[in-house]
Design an enzyme around this catalytic site. Structure first.
Site, PDB file in Angstrom:
ATOM      1  N   ALA A  16     -69.784 -79.227  83.849  1.00 31.45           N
ATOM      2  CA  ALA A  16     -68.878 -80.360  83.644  1.00 31.45           C
ATOM      3  C   ALA A  16     -67.630 -80.214  84.501  1.00 31.45           C
ATOM      4  O   ALA A  16     -66.540 -80.618  84.122  1.00 31.45           O
ATOM      5  CB  ALA A  16     -68.505 -80.461  82.172  1.00 31.45           C
ATOM      6  N   ARG A  22     -66.285 -91.119  91.685  1.00 29.35           N
ATOM      7  CA  ARG A  22     -66.847 -92.471  91.737  1.00 29.35           C
ATOM      8  C   ARG A  22     -66.563 -93.276  90.460  1.00 29.35           C
ATOM      9  O   ARG A  22     -66.763 -94.479  90.431  1.00 29.35           O
ATOM     10  CB  ARG A  22     -68.361 -92.401  91.985  1.00 29.35           C
ATOM     11  CG  ARG A  22     -68.699 -92.158  93.453  1.00 29.35           C
ATOM     12  CD  ARG A  22     -70.178 -91.886  93.649  1.00 29.35           C
ATOM     13  NE  ARG A  22     -70.546 -90.540  93.228  1.00 29.35           N
ATOM     14  CZ  ARG A  22     -71.799 -90.080  93.210  1.00 29.35           C
ATOM     15  NH1 ARG A  22     -72.797 -90.875  93.562  1.00 29.35           N
ATOM     16  NH2 ARG A  22     -72.055 -88.835  92.845  1.00 29.35           N
ATOM     17  N   LYS A  29     -64.873 -87.586  84.110  1.00 28.28           N
ATOM     18  CA  LYS A  29     -66.122 -88.321  83.891  1.00 28.28           C
ATOM     19  C   LYS A  29     -66.802 -87.975  82.578  1.00 28.28           C
ATOM     20  O   LYS A  29     -67.218 -88.861  81.829  1.00 28.28           O
ATOM     21  CB  LYS A  29     -67.083 -88.072  85.058  1.00 28.28           C
ATOM     22  CG  LYS A  29     -68.440 -88.723  84.855  1.00 28.28           C
ATOM     23  CD  LYS A  29     -69.233 -88.851  86.131  1.00 28.28           C
ATOM     24  CE  LYS A  29     -69.864 -87.558  86.546  1.00 28.28           C
ATOM     25  NZ  LYS A  29     -70.707 -87.739  87.743  1.00 28.28           N
ATOM     26  N   THR A  88     -73.707 -76.700  92.411  1.00 26.91           N
ATOM     27  CA  THR A  88     -74.188 -76.529  91.044  1.00 26.91           C
ATOM     28  C   THR A  88     -74.600 -75.087  90.723  1.00 26.91           C
ATOM     29  O   THR A  88     -74.410 -74.629  89.592  1.00 26.91           O
ATOM     30  CB  THR A  88     -75.356 -77.498  90.760  1.00 26.91           C
ATOM     31  OG1 THR A  88     -76.257 -77.518  91.877  1.00 26.91           O
ATOM     32  CG2 THR A  88     -74.851 -78.917  90.556  1.00 26.91           C
ATOM     33  N   GLU A 160     -82.575 -81.696  98.620  1.00 28.30           N
ATOM     34  CA  GLU A 160     -81.534 -82.692  98.347  1.00 28.30           C
ATOM     35  C   GLU A 160     -81.676 -83.870  99.308  1.00 28.30           C
ATOM     36  O   GLU A 160     -82.073 -83.699 100.462  1.00 28.30           O
ATOM     37  CB  GLU A 160     -80.154 -82.052  98.487  1.00 28.30           C
ATOM     38  CG  GLU A 160     -79.802 -81.120  97.338  1.00 28.30           C
ATOM     39  CD  GLU A 160     -79.934 -81.794  95.984  1.00 28.30           C
ATOM     40  OE1 GLU A 160     -79.169 -82.730  95.704  1.00 28.30           O
ATOM     41  OE2 GLU A 160     -80.802 -81.393  95.199  1.00 28.30           O
ATOM     42  N   ASN A 175     -85.677 -84.656  90.954  1.00 27.90           N
ATOM     43  CA  ASN A 175     -85.055 -83.655  90.095  1.00 27.90           C
ATOM     44  C   ASN A 175     -84.044 -84.320  89.158  1.00 27.90           C
ATOM     45  O   ASN A 175     -83.096 -84.958  89.609  1.00 27.90           O
ATOM     46  CB  ASN A 175     -84.336 -82.627  90.985  1.00 27.90           C
ATOM     47  CG  ASN A 175     -83.538 -81.611  90.188  1.00 27.90           C
ATOM     48  OD1 ASN A 175     -83.813 -81.363  89.019  1.00 27.90           O
ATOM     49  ND2 ASN A 175     -82.537 -81.019  90.852  1.00 27.90           N
ATOM     50  N   ARG A 321     -60.900-101.993  59.141  1.00 28.51           N
ATOM     51  CA  ARG A 321     -60.291-100.931  59.939  1.00 28.51           C
ATOM     52  C   ARG A 321     -60.412 -99.588  59.207  1.00 28.51           C
ATOM     53  O   ARG A 321     -60.826 -99.532  58.059  1.00 28.51           O
ATOM     54  CB  ARG A 321     -58.835-101.299  60.227  1.00 28.51           C
ATOM     55  CG  ARG A 321     -58.733-102.492  61.191  1.00 28.51           C
ATOM     56  CD  ARG A 321     -57.320-102.983  61.311  1.00 28.51           C
ATOM     57  NE  ARG A 321     -56.403-101.888  61.636  1.00 28.51           N
ATOM     58  CZ  ARG A 321     -55.095-101.898  61.382  1.00 28.51           C
ATOM     59  NH1 ARG A 321     -54.539-102.954  60.788  1.00 28.51           N
ATOM     60  NH2 ARG A 321     -54.352-100.865  61.703  1.00 28.51           N
ATOM     61  N   ASN A 365     -59.975-110.966  41.932  1.00 27.92           N
ATOM     62  CA  ASN A 365     -60.188-112.082  42.848  1.00 27.92           C
ATOM     63  C   ASN A 365     -58.919-112.302  43.657  1.00 27.92           C
ATOM     64  O   ASN A 365     -57.872-112.610  43.109  1.00 27.92           O
ATOM     65  CB  ASN A 365     -60.552-113.346  42.055  1.00 27.92           C
ATOM     66  CG  ASN A 365     -61.060-114.438  42.983  1.00 27.92           C
ATOM     67  OD1 ASN A 365     -60.468-114.696  44.028  1.00 27.92           O
ATOM     68  ND2 ASN A 365     -62.154-115.079  42.606  1.00 27.92           N
TER      69      ASN A 365
HETATM   70  C1  UD1 Z   1     -77.765 -83.250  91.308  1.00 21.00           C
HETATM   71  C2  UD1 Z   1     -78.879 -82.402  91.925  1.00 21.00           C
HETATM   72  C3  UD1 Z   1     -80.044 -83.307  92.362  1.00 21.00           C
HETATM   73  C4  UD1 Z   1     -80.509 -84.134  91.196  1.00 21.00           C
HETATM   74  C5  UD1 Z   1     -79.362 -84.891  90.541  1.00 21.00           C
HETATM   75  C6  UD1 Z   1     -79.802 -85.529  89.251  1.00 21.00           C
HETATM   76  C7  UD1 Z   1     -77.807 -80.467  92.960  1.00 21.00           C
HETATM   77  C8  UD1 Z   1     -77.315 -79.845  94.225  1.00 21.00           C
HETATM   78  N1  UD1 Z   1     -78.343 -81.672  93.065  1.00 21.00           N
HETATM   79  O1  UD1 Z   1     -77.251 -84.101  92.327  1.00 21.00           O
HETATM   80  O2  UD1 Z   1     -81.125 -82.524  92.858  1.00 21.00           O
HETATM   81  O3  UD1 Z   1     -81.532 -85.028  91.620  1.00 21.00           O
HETATM   82  O4  UD1 Z   1     -78.272 -84.019  90.214  1.00 21.00           O
HETATM   83  O5  UD1 Z   1     -78.794 -86.345  88.704  1.00 21.00           O
HETATM   84  O6  UD1 Z   1     -77.748 -79.857  91.926  1.00 21.00           O
HETATM   85  N2  UD1 Z   1     -70.943 -79.761  89.116  1.00 21.00           N
HETATM   86  C9  UD1 Z   1     -70.077 -78.728  88.849  1.00 21.00           C
HETATM   87  N3  UD1 Z   1     -69.570 -78.001  89.869  1.00 21.00           N
HETATM   88  C10 UD1 Z   1     -69.922 -78.223  91.174  1.00 21.00           C
HETATM   89  C11 UD1 Z   1     -70.815 -79.281  91.440  1.00 21.00           C
HETATM   90  C12 UD1 Z   1     -71.322 -80.030  90.388  1.00 21.00           C
HETATM   91  O7  UD1 Z   1     -69.741 -78.480  87.679  1.00 21.00           O
HETATM   92  O8  UD1 Z   1     -69.432 -77.495  92.034  1.00 21.00           O
HETATM   93  C13 UD1 Z   1     -71.499 -80.524  87.984  1.00 21.00           C
HETATM   94  C14 UD1 Z   1     -71.059 -81.981  87.953  1.00 21.00           C
HETATM   95  O9  UD1 Z   1     -69.930 -82.129  87.099  1.00 21.00           O
HETATM   96  C15 UD1 Z   1     -72.262 -82.679  87.342  1.00 21.00           C
HETATM   97  C16 UD1 Z   1     -73.432 -81.824  87.774  1.00 21.00           C
HETATM   98  O10 UD1 Z   1     -72.907 -80.561  88.128  1.00 21.00           O
HETATM   99  O11 UD1 Z   1     -72.205 -82.672  85.919  1.00 21.00           O
HETATM  100  C17 UD1 Z   1     -74.194 -82.429  88.941  1.00 21.00           C
HETATM  101  O12 UD1 Z   1     -73.346 -82.584  90.054  1.00 21.00           O
HETATM  102  P1  UD1 Z   1     -73.399 -83.884  90.962  1.00 21.00           P
HETATM  103  O13 UD1 Z   1     -72.427 -83.710  92.065  1.00 21.00           O
HETATM  104  O14 UD1 Z   1     -73.290 -85.105  90.135  1.00 21.00           O
HETATM  105  O15 UD1 Z   1     -74.896 -83.740  91.583  1.00 21.00           O
HETATM  106  P2  UD1 Z   1     -75.815 -84.890  92.152  1.00 21.00           P
HETATM  107  O16 UD1 Z   1     -75.375 -85.228  93.541  1.00 21.00           O
HETATM  108  O17 UD1 Z   1     -75.911 -85.986  91.191  1.00 21.00           O
HETATM  109 CA    CA Z   2     -74.766 -86.613  89.260  1.00 26.15          CA
END
Ligand code: UD1
Ligand code: CA
Length: 459
Positions: A16, A22, A29, A88, A160, A175, A321, A365
């Site tokens: 996370a 974006r 996010k 990741t 990728e 993936n 509420r 009432n």
């Molecule tokens: C990633 C996958 C891709 C897959 C897709 C599915 C990788 C390199 N690619 O791409 O193969 O199809 O998800 O949705 O894994 N994050 C970190 N630290 C970092 C980078 C990312 O914590 O240095 C976290 C982000 O917060 C997110 C998750 O890892 O929760 C995925 O990162 P994101 O940049 O969204 O990867 P995608 O380009 O979507």
């Molecule tokens: Ca993503």
């Protein structure tokens, strides 16, 4: 091994630390909500449901908001900070200390993939075996996703999108991001992942090629695209919300709830609906709502943090509420707002009222337009209305005030003092009648000409 014992020996790492640029948001996010729960909360709830209790969450630097959310959503989870966003695999390795303590299976999930079901997670964990298992799906549009390269029925690598050749981009098996790794091999695999790619990042998907190079198996567990939708922008957030709403409504209807127009009903992750609840179109239920058996929620009502008893009727156009608690068969009608108030069995508040910081006794009432004046600009005060009391229409009850059981309040009253049980209180100007006063008024010189014209018209 049974799934229960496998789940007991799993360490889950939730990524996370992404910036989520974006989303164009001041809020991180993973804290954006789906059905009233942050995306990250959905992932943590899925783990809970799967029986996985050892959890690490990797967050970005200076993200005290995400850290405190984790503290609330999963107090037992361990936090790891990824200071530099280098991919990741690099993110997973921030939890090295936890992984090094040993685990049967290391499971990796993304905080921005909130719709994954516990069953799918369990299956993925069981598929890891001695190597790695990847959650895959057939993408309607694979753009942006990592492609699963399969040779002779075996997963050999993940490419990728940015690094893929034309032929590889034609692959639609993608993936989803979730991965399970055999615990005893996980650190070795992760440490061998390099950053030789277009982004100069350490890609977790490269775990597949590395494991294969070590002679370990790599397998795919396939699921539906709807379940693994990633959320990168607000349009995808709305799409994920729509999927979650359909799912919540479906579950409610299977459990015995009638919805006349399901698509117009909005529920929250924690909404509790009893059997034979009837929900008319255009009802919004924010978090913390429970509705007991046989209650009817009529059209265009907005509910939040409230309890509705069996057989109650609420709405149309009602607003409940936080802290509104209706006992069985109470009735709340149109344009009524209730806040922090207990309404006992069979009481009726049928039209145009505000009842806040109050207790309304059984079978009381409350006439149209009754207002509890609970606030003096500084503090809030309580209004007590006894059982079987009758409050005449358009009354203002100035709190703190008590209306005794069975008492009557004349309509149009502004009640500032307590009313004993069974008494009648009338607190308004007494009616004055002056016979034939209008005739004299019309005969005044300044009114006469106009009065005659009006008379001629009438005749
Ligand atoms: C990633 C996958 C891709 C897959 C897709 C599915 C990788 C390199 N690619 O791409 O193969 O199809 O998800 O949705 O894994 N994050 C970190 N630290 C970092 C980078 C990312 O914590 O240095 C976290 C982000 O917060 C997110 C998750 O890892 O929760 C995925 O990162 P994101 O940049 O969204 O990867 P995608 O380009 O979507
Ligand atoms: Ca993503």
């Amino acid at each position: 091994m049974t799934s229960a014992t496998i789940a007991g020996d799993v360490l889950a790492i939730v990524l996370a630390a992404g910036e989520g640029t974006r989303m164009k948001s001041a809020q991180p996010k993973v804290l954006h909500e789906i059905a009233g729960l942050p995306m990250l909360g959905h992932v943590l709830a899925t783990l809970d449901e799967a029986g996985i209790g050892r959890i690490g969450v990797v967050v970005g630097p200076d993200r005290s908001d995400v850290e405190s959310a984790v503290g609330t959503l999963a107090p037992a989870a361990e936090l790891f900070v990824q200071r530099e966003r280098r991919g990741t695999a690099h993110a997973v390795l921030q939890a090295r200390a936890a992984i090094a303590r040993g685990t049967g299976v290391l499971l990796v999930l993304f905080g921005d993939t909130p719709l994954v079901r516990a069953e799918t997670v369990r299956k993925l964990v069981e598929t890891a075996g001695e190597g790695v298992a990847v959650l895959g799906f057939e993408a309607a549009d694979p753009t942006g996703y990592g492609r699963l390269l399969v040779d002779d029925g075996e997963l050999v690598a993940i490419r990728e999108h940015k690094d893929a050749s034309g032929a590889e981009r034609a692959v639609t098996l993608c993936n989803a991001g979730l991965m399970a790794l055999a615990g005893n091999a996980a650190l070795t695999i992760l440490d061998r992942i390099g950053d030789d790619n277009s982004q100069k990042e350490f890609y977790l998907p490269d775990a597949v090629a590395v494991a294969r190079g070590m002679g370990l198996p790599a397998r795919v567990s396939v699921t539906d695209e709807a379940e693994v939708r990633g959320v990168n922008d607000r349009a995808q957030l709305a799409a994920a919300e729509a999927i979650m709403q359909r799912h919540l409504r479906q579950r409610a209807m299977v459990a015995g709830v009638t919805m006349l127009d399901p698509d117009s009903v909005h529920l929250s992750h924690d909404t509790r609906l009893g059997p034979d609840v009837l929900i008319e179109p255009h009802v919004f239920m924010a978090t913390g709502v429970s509705v007991a058996a046989g209650a009817t929620i009529r059209a265009f009502s907005h509910l939040e943090g409230c309890e509705i008893g069996a057989g109650c009727t609420v709405g149309p156009f009602a607003r409940l509420r936080p802290g509104a608690r209706l006992a069985e068969k109470a009735k709340v009608g149109n344009f009524v707002e209730i806040k922090n108030a207990a309404v006992d069995a069979g009481a009726k508040i049928s039209h145009l009222s505000y009842i806040g910081d109050a207790h309304v006794g059984a079978e009381a009432n409350i006439g149209a337009g009754t207002i509890t004046c609970n606030y003096d600009g500084f503090r809030k005060f309580h209004t007590e209305i006894g059982a079987h009391a009758f409050i005449g229409s358009n009354s203002a009850l100035v709190a703190p005030v008590t209306i005794g059981a069975g008492a009557f309040v004349g309509s149009g009253s502004v009640v500032t003092g307590d009313v004993p049980a069974d008494a009648l209180a009338v607190a308004r100007g007494r009616q004055v009648v002056k016979p034939e006063w209008a005739i004299g008024f019309r005969a005044r010189p300044e009114n006469l000409a106009k009065a005659n014209r009006a008379k001629a018209k009438r005749e």
